[in-house]
Design a protein around this motif. Structure first.
Motif, PDB file in Angstrom:
ATOM      1  N   MET A 219       1.204  -0.960  -0.132  1.00 28.88           N
ATOM      2  CA  MET A 219       0.066  -0.254   0.198  1.00 28.88           C
ATOM      3  C   MET A 219       0.974   0.958   0.164  1.00 28.88           C
ATOM      4  O   MET A 219       0.881   2.341  -0.901  1.00 28.88           O
ATOM      5  CB  MET A 219      -0.683  -0.166   1.035  1.00 28.88           C
TER       6      MET A 219
ATOM      7  N   TYR B  44       2.177   1.698  -3.614  1.00 25.04           N
ATOM      8  CA  TYR B  44       0.839   2.156  -3.895  1.00 25.04           C
ATOM      9  C   TYR B  44       0.521   3.559  -4.440  1.00 25.04           C
ATOM     10  O   TYR B  44       0.704   3.614  -4.978  1.00 25.04           O
ATOM     11  CB  TYR B  44      -0.137   1.097  -4.028  1.00 25.04           C
ATOM     12  N   LYS B  45       1.148   3.502  -3.463  1.00 26.45           N
ATOM     13  CA  LYS B  45       1.087   5.152  -3.014  1.00 26.45           C
ATOM     14  C   LYS B  45       1.788   5.996  -3.936  1.00 26.45           C
ATOM     15  O   LYS B  45       2.175   7.119  -4.374  1.00 26.45           O
ATOM     16  CB  LYS B  45       0.559   6.504  -1.691  1.00 26.45           C
TER      17      LYS B  45
ATOM     18  N   ARG C 269      -0.032   3.622 -10.109  1.00 26.56           N
ATOM     19  CA  ARG C 269      -0.771   2.394 -10.220  1.00 26.56           C
ATOM     20  C   ARG C 269      -0.918   0.526 -11.113  1.00 26.56           C
ATOM     21  O   ARG C 269      -0.413  -0.378 -10.848  1.00 26.56           O
ATOM     22  CB  ARG C 269      -2.411   3.045 -10.563  1.00 26.56           C
TER      23      ARG C 269
ATOM     24  N   PHE D 285      -6.260  -6.034  -2.229  1.00 24.34           N
ATOM     25  CA  PHE D 285      -5.750  -5.586  -1.578  1.00 24.34           C
ATOM     26  C   PHE D 285      -5.762  -3.579  -2.265  1.00 24.34           C
ATOM     27  O   PHE D 285      -6.709  -2.917  -2.345  1.00 24.34           O
ATOM     28  CB  PHE D 285      -5.151  -4.819  -0.468  1.00 24.34           C
ATOM     29  N   LEU D 286      -4.622  -4.171  -3.841  1.00 24.72           N
ATOM     30  CA  LEU D 286      -4.448  -2.996  -4.481  1.00 24.72           C
ATOM     31  C   LEU D 286      -5.769  -2.813  -5.184  1.00 24.72           C
ATOM     32  O   LEU D 286      -5.794  -1.805  -6.243  1.00 24.72           O
ATOM     33  CB  LEU D 286      -2.741  -3.364  -5.089  1.00 24.72           C
TER      34      LEU D 286
ATOM     35  N   ASP E  57      -8.836  -4.325  -5.088  1.00 21.15           N
ATOM     36  CA  ASP E  57     -10.157  -3.337  -4.865  1.00 21.15           C
ATOM     37  C   ASP E  57      -9.881  -1.672  -4.668  1.00 21.15           C
ATOM     38  O   ASP E  57     -11.112  -1.281  -4.257  1.00 21.15           O
ATOM     39  CB  ASP E  57     -10.185  -3.637  -3.217  1.00 21.15           C
ATOM     40  N   THR E  58      -8.474  -1.130  -4.275  1.00 22.60           N
ATOM     41  CA  THR E  58      -8.610   0.476  -4.154  1.00 22.60           C
ATOM     42  C   THR E  58      -8.718   0.638  -5.800  1.00 22.60           C
ATOM     43  O   THR E  58      -9.078   2.159  -5.609  1.00 22.60           O
ATOM     44  CB  THR E  58      -6.792   0.128  -3.599  1.00 22.60           C
ATOM     45  N   TYR E  59      -7.991   0.008  -7.201  1.00 21.78           N
ATOM     46  CA  TYR E  59      -7.565   0.625  -7.968  1.00 21.78           C
ATOM     47  C   TYR E  59      -8.990   0.243  -8.848  1.00 21.78           C
ATOM     48  O   TYR E  59      -9.523   1.589  -9.236  1.00 21.78           O
ATOM     49  CB  TYR E  59      -6.388   0.278  -8.831  1.00 21.78           C
TER      50      TYR E  59
ATOM     51  N   GLU F  73     -11.899   3.575  -8.917  1.00 22.77           N
ATOM     52  CA  GLU F  73     -11.270   5.019  -9.183  1.00 22.77           C
ATOM     53  C   GLU F  73     -11.458   4.313 -10.753  1.00 22.77           C
ATOM     54  O   GLU F  73     -11.516   6.011 -11.800  1.00 22.77           O
ATOM     55  CB  GLU F  73      -9.262   5.073  -9.318  1.00 22.77           C
TER      56      GLU F  73
ATOM     57  N   ARG G  28     -19.962   3.822  -9.648  1.00 22.51           N
ATOM     58  CA  ARG G  28     -19.743   2.848  -8.951  1.00 22.51           C
ATOM     59  C   ARG G  28     -19.489   1.901  -8.225  1.00 22.51           C
ATOM     60  O   ARG G  28     -19.312   0.884  -7.715  1.00 22.51           O
ATOM     61  CB  ARG G  28     -19.009   4.207  -8.111  1.00 22.51           C
TER      62      ARG G  28
ATOM     63  N   GLN H 132      -3.563   7.441 -11.275  1.00 23.01           N
ATOM     64  CA  GLN H 132      -2.989   8.398 -10.139  1.00 23.01           C
ATOM     65  C   GLN H 132      -2.642   9.375 -10.279  1.00 23.01           C
ATOM     66  O   GLN H 132      -1.888  10.415 -11.422  1.00 23.01           O
ATOM     67  CB  GLN H 132      -1.671   7.364  -9.311  1.00 23.01           C
TER      68      GLN H 132
END
Length: 216
Positions: free
Chosen positions: A82, A85-86, A90, A135-136, A138-140, A143, A150, A205
């Motif tokens: 994480m 990733y920031k 992405r 996790f990555l 689910d974050t991407y 977006e 969404r 990003q």
């Protein structure tokens, strides 16, 4: 004085809304591309992250020790991923770590059982990265989707991941009977295959979230 809608009316309204939301995900070429590319990624990571847990019985090590090490490594890996990733692209981050997890899974079948600690180490690495990849992703994924769809789009992708999770135990049981290395290798190959999809998905990003399908 109006009548309250009956259960049949509510069901019909709900079905119409679901159909409308789904069509918004595939209506335009860009949304269709995103949906089609995301679906296999969710299926693959759902299958791999769930199935590798059951494949731990093929690691030739005390199962309780493997689980304790796996969970500790998973937490550390998620925090590290994480943070990475920031800071970087992405899509490149997702493609790279999906591929790394896939390679770890494939290597599981190539490492001989006689190599002390080889398979347990690869299993720990594979599971930690598979779950971190989840996790990555689910974050991407949110977006990529406009505000209007969404929630529906993300829930659809999450449902697809559950289909992968449902398939995983069959891969472990049936593949494990032939060769203990097959389940992890199958999960690894699936992750390698879907890692290619991220090269065709847009970078998010630093970019504003789209509000409507038309903005995508």
């Amino acid at each position: 004085r109006g009548q309250k809608p009956g259960s049949e009316d509510l069901i019909n309204t709900g079905c119409s809304l679901v159909i409308k939301k789904f069509f918004q995900l595939v209506l335009t070429p860009e949304m269709r591309k995103r949906t089609i590319l995301l679906a296999p990624a969710f299926f693959g990571v759902g299958m791999a992250s769930y199935g590798i847990h059951f494949a731990s019985r093929f690691a030739n090590l005390d199962i309780f020790a493997v689980h304790a090490i796996k969970e500790s490594a998973t937490i550390i890996t998620i925090l590290a991923l994480m943070n990475i990733y920031k800071k970087i692209s992405r899509t490149k981050c997702l493609a790279f770590f999906f591929a790394v997890g896939g390679i770890a899974g494939v290597l599981f079948i190539l490492v001989p059982v006689t190599v002390t600690g080889g398979r347990p180490v690869l299993l720990v690495i594979a599971q930690a990265i598979f779950i971190g990849d989840f996790f990555l992703l689910d974050t991407y994924a949110p977006e990529l989707m406009p505000t209007s769809v969404r929630n529906f789009g993300f829930n659809l992708m999450d449902s697809i991941s559950k289909v992968g999770s449902a398939v995983a135990p069959y891969v472990v049981d049936l593949g494990g009977e032939v060769n203990p290395g097959i389940p992890a290798a199958v999960f690894g190959m699936v992750m390698l295959f879907v890692s290619i999809n991220f090269f065709f998905l847009p970078e998010t990003q630093g970019r504003p979230l789209p509000l409507t399908v038309e903005e995508v």
